[in-house]
Design a protein around this motif. Structure first.
Motif: not given
Length: 596
Positions: A249-259, A266-275, A508-510, A532-537
């Motif tokens: 994981e130290h060689l990669l990063r996770l970009d989180l977007r939420t909406h 009632a729902w939170l939509y998200f995307s996880l992009a690994i780069r 909660p966070s996972t 809560a730390a994700g950017t708006e998608g």
């Protein structure tokens, strides 16, 4: 002239009288002389000589004077034969003839053996008993203890007295020791088949649903309680001491977007992009690359020429460590090499010549080209990538989209990553999309045929540097989640790995863990996910999730032909808009078709 006539004036004189008569008498005399000579000198030709030659004997005819009848041999009297109609008739069998003659007495008694052949008539001697065997003597050698791992004087454990336990009716006599209590947590994962198997079995874990952690020590002998002090020591073990999976994981990063949509709070939509995180990258894996070009008439000559330029560009993305082959197909397939070939300059030049020979003609057998991929072998340490350029419109062979997709996916089982590329308005998007979706790939289609060369080169460059293969993922601590896709592509340095999902608002966070294989062995990455730390998608994030779930529902409908998946796909598509993708293939002709 006059002088010549005077010299031959005798030619003009009339013949003299009496010349012909003299010539006639001379001929008669000559004939008589010749006949006389023939009669004297050749006696065989004398007149009447044939009478002196031998004549064959004359045959006397046979004349029959009388006929005498010869009496036949007397027939012996035959005894009356028995028959059911004549029960009183007697049957007498004639005596058998003697065919066996008396044997010569000399034949019954053996002749006396000559003394010189009699040999030794002494009694036969018994064999002597074998000599006593020498007792086996083992080779003596000195055994030295190089590393002592056990005590020479084991100490018996002290006797322990246990308090009397009140007997409970119908209770078990033996109670297994219990491990230290660990708070359970629900788990959510990708494909259900990945739970507790594959790469996740390599990483030490606690009970189902817990985050990856150290494995507990095996329970002691039955009847001994587990001391709390020892359990605490076990929980302080390091992950490197108990697992062969290397964290990256130290060689990669996770970009989180939420909406959170306003109309669906009632729902939170998200995307996880690994780069990749920076310049420090994982080692690139060597590949086995298969380039497949559709050369049927439906591709048209201008389109095939544009694809040929794109294939030349794709050859330039090969590394010297890669192996490759090229195949063209229409109603039959043709391969450049027929086997995996190193991407050397000579091999690339030969492949370029093969590409230049391609031309548009014939029918389209898409499944025949895919079926040819089953016979190719591969190296377990090399990701196998197939890039198929086609309009996806079969005109011969197997032509049902559902059958083509499912039959190849069942035989492939994710072994070959299929990336589909098409161009123009007449592309069978349904076939290309789900052929890639169900086989660790992705499809891409361009509207303009002139953009085919650049699109093929960009697509080939994105998948040119794989670093992690056969990925699996798992979320921890989520009670309800829907994450897609279930079957992931390989991880490439030049394209992100994206997951789309949704969770109930206020979750909660996972944490998410993704594991895979590389040339150095098994690797995994564990990233904390703070919503809560994700950017708006934006609203497009929900549309992306709908498209991913819709693809999964349609894929399950292809696999099972269950109408429930089809109904769920139609309901989901209409919940976000009136348009319905793949409406024709799903049998929804009344819905407006959306072109993605």
């Amino acid at each position: 002239m006059i002088q010549a006539l005077q010299d031959n004036e005798w030619l003009l004189q009339p013949p003299r009288r009496g010349g012909h008569a003299a010539m006639a008498w001379g001929a008669v005399l000559a004939s008589a002389a010749l006949h006389w000579l023939a009669a004297v000198e050749l006696p065989l030709f004398k007149l009447g000589a044939s009478a002196a030659l031998p004549q064959p004997p004359k045959r006397v005819p046979v004349v029959v004077q009388s006929v005498v009848r010869i009496p036949s041999a007397p027939v012996p009297d035959r005894p009356p034969e028995f028959s059911p109609g004549r029960p009183d008739a007697s049957f007498a069998r004639p005596a058998p003839k003697e065919f066996i003659t008396a044997l010569d007495p000399a034949l019954l008694q053996p002749s006396t053996m000559p003394p010189e052949l009699a040999g030794d008539r002494s009694p036969v001697r018994l064999p002597e008993p074998p000599p006593d065997r020498i007792e086996w003597q083992p080779r003596q050698a000195r055994i030295e203890i190089t590393r002592q791992m056990a005590r020479e004087d084991p100490v018996a454990p002290p006797r322990r007295l246990s308090a009397a336990i009140e007997r409970v009716p119908l209770a078990a006599d033996l109670i297994a020791p219990s491990p230290p209590p660990v708070s359970p947590a629900p788990v959510s994962a990708g494909p259900p088949s990945l739970h507790g198997s594959g790469l996740f079995a390599l990483r030490a874990e606690g009970p189902a649903g817990a985050l990856p952690q150290a494995r507990l020590a095996p329970p002691p002998e039955m009847g001994h309680p587990v001391p709390i002090r020892e359990a605490g020591a076990v929980m302080t073990e390091r992950g490197a001491d108990i697992t062969g999976v290397k964290p990256i994981e130290h060689l990669l990063r996770l970009d989180l977007r939420t909406h959170v949509p306003a109309d669906e709070a009632a729902w939170l939509y998200f995307s996880l992009a690994i780069r990749r995180a920076g310049d420090n990258v994982l080692p690139v894996l060597p590949r086995d690359v298969f380039l497949i070009q559709d050369c049927s008439s439906s591709m048209t000559t201008p389109k095939v020429e544009a694809c040929k330029r794109g294939l030349h560009a794709a050859l330039r993305t090969l590394s010297p460590r890669d192996r490759f082959d090229i195949m063209s197909f229409r109603d039959r397939v043709a391969r450049c090499f027929g086997e995996w070939t190193d991407a050397s300059p000579t091999a690339r030049a030969r492949a370029g010549w093969f590409i230049e020979q391609m031309e548009s003609s014939g029918m389209t057998d898409v499944f025949g080209a895919l079926d040819a991929l089953k016979g190719i072998g591969g190296d377990p340490g090399r990701p196998l990538v197939a890039m198929m350029i086609s309009d996806g419109r079969p005109t011969i062979g197997l032509q049902d989209n559902f059958e083509i997709i499912q039959r190849y996916s069942d035989s492939n089982e994710g072994r070959v990553s299929v990336f589909s590329f098409g161009g123009g308005s007449g592309v069978n998007r349904f076939l290309l999309d789900f052929l890639s979706y169900k086989n660790r790939g992705e499809s891409r289609i361009v509207r303009d045929n002139t953009a085919l060369p650049e699109g093929i080169e960009a697509f080939a460059r994105e998948v040119s540097r794989p670093v992690l293969a056969n990925l699996e993922y798992r979320f921890s601590g989520l009670e309800r989640t829907e994450v897609y896709p279930h079957l992931l592509t390989h991880l490439y340095l030049d394209r992100p790995l994206v997951l789309y999902g949704r969770v109930p608002a206020g979750t909660p966070s996972t944490a998410v863990r993704i594991a895979g294989w590389s040339g150095a062995g098994a690797h995994d990455m564990v990233f904390p996910v703070d919503w809560a730390a994700g950017t708006e998608g934006g609203s497009d994030l929900r549309n992306d999730w709908v498209r991913q779930k819709l693809s999964w529902l349609v894929g399950e409908h292809i696999r099972t032909r269950d109408p429930a998946f089809r109904a769920a796909a139609i309901k989901l598509a209409r919940s976000v808009g009136p348009s319905m993708p793949y409406a024709v293939e799903l049998g929804v002709p009344d819905a407006p078709v959306r072109v993605n």
